[in-house]
Scaffold this active site. Structure first.
Site: not given
Ligand SMILES: NC(=O)c1ccc[n+]([C@@H]2O[C@H](COP(=O)([O-])OP(=O)(O)OC[C@H]3O[C@@H](n4cnc5c(N)ncnc54)[C@H](OP(=O)(O)O)[C@@H]3O)[C@@H](O)[C@H]2O)c1
Length: 250
Positions: A91, A151
């Site tokens: 993820n 990205y």
């Molecule tokens: N949100 C959107 O609109 C969206 C749309 C399309 C795709 N996605 C994809 O969905 C996934 C999750 O997105 P999200 O928006 O929920 O992300 P987010 O809010 O950035 O959350 C990411 C999670 O991953 C952890 N994390 C980040 N970098 C890390 C690292 N280097 N090692 C270990 N843990 C890490 C964060 O905790 P810490 O910061 O404490 O490490 C958090 O638990 C991603 O792959 C993103 O590309 C998101």
């Protein structure tokens, strides 16, 4: 429909907030046990405690997935403490950073390492092992919010690898699928920040979503949990968009 996940042993990277946390919560609601990781201890352990209160056995480790040795050790810990691994959900993303090498370290290499290192555990699963890659609609078009940045390009590379792995691992009974969310909104996430700090841009993206709103983490999580489950036993190599109709494609 029974998804067949009771007692399944599930690894989710980046599960302390947002989509990853919703994925972990949805697996827990199906009776699965979890190994979760993130970098910041407090939100990670708060998420783990909340999952335990819902009845799951939970292993939580502070891991930066860019440290592939630590990521491999996390998979080994998950297998040792949960008694095996049936499902892996990759993820974590480095997000919209402009640095191409960093994007390779945070997005591409961790998925490669995770899939390679979990393969033996997944192949040993009685339920049939399963990998789900969280990608993005940004991998599938170049219009905003994608654009000429790392990205979308690294997510597209990951889609390719996941599809290739699906064919390579099928003889071992391991399925590999991709879920590609469109813009997803939750407090503390990137789109809530854009809503507050750049409302015109946020509105321009929302206007292109036929459902008239951004998605919610649990809407992505339900797709992930279905694809990971034995209920999707003949689905592999799929890339399921969860985007309210954002992408205009066949
Ligand atoms: N949100 C959107 O609109 C969206 C749309 C399309 C795709 N996605 C994809 O969905 C996934 C999750 O997105 P999200 O928006 O929920 O992300 P987010 O809010 O950035 O959350 C990411 C999670 O991953 C952890 N994390 C980040 N970098 C890390 C690292 N280097 N090692 C270990 N843990 C890490 C964060 O905790 P810490 O910061 O404490 O490490 C958090 O638990 C991603 O792959 C993103 O590309 C998101």
């Amino acid at each position: 429909m029974d998804l067949g996940l009771r007692g399944a042993r599930v690894v989710v990277t980046g599960a302390s907030r947002g989509i990853g946390r919703a994925i972990a919560e949805t697996f827990a609601a199906e009776g699965a046990d979890l190994a979760i990781c993130a970098r910041s201890p407090r939100p990670l352990h708060e998420a783990a405690q909340s999952l335990r209160e819902s009845g799951a056995t939970v292993v939580a480790r502070e891991v930066d997935v860019a440290d592939t040795d630590a990521l491999r050790a996390f998979v080994d810990t998950a297998a040792a403490e949960l008694g095996g691994v049936d499902v892996v959900v990759s993820n974590v993303s480095g997000g919209s950073a402009a640095d191409w090498e960093q994007a390779l370290r945070t997005d591409v290499l961790p998925f490669v390492a995770l899939a390679e290192h979990a393969e033996e555990h997944l192949a040993a699963s009685d339920r049939g092992g399963s990998v789900v890659l969280i990608s993005s609609t940004s991998a599938l078009h170049v219009a905003p919010p994608s654009g000429p940045r790392p990205y979308g390009a690294v997510k597209a590379a990951l889609n390719h690898h996941a599809a290739a792995l699906a064919r390579a691992l099928a003889p071992r009974g391991v399925r590999v699928n991709t879920v590609s969310p469109g813009p997803i909104e939750f407090e503390g996430g990137g789109w809530a920040r854009r809503r507050d700090n750049d409302p015109d841009y946020y509105a321009s993206i929302r206007a292109r979503i036929p459902h008239g709103r951004l998605g919610r983490p649990e809407e992505v999580a339900r797709a992930v949990v279905f694809l990971a489950s034995p209920a999707a036993s003949f689905v592999t190599g799929a890339n399921l968009t969860v985007d309210g109709g954002f992408l205009d494609r066949v």
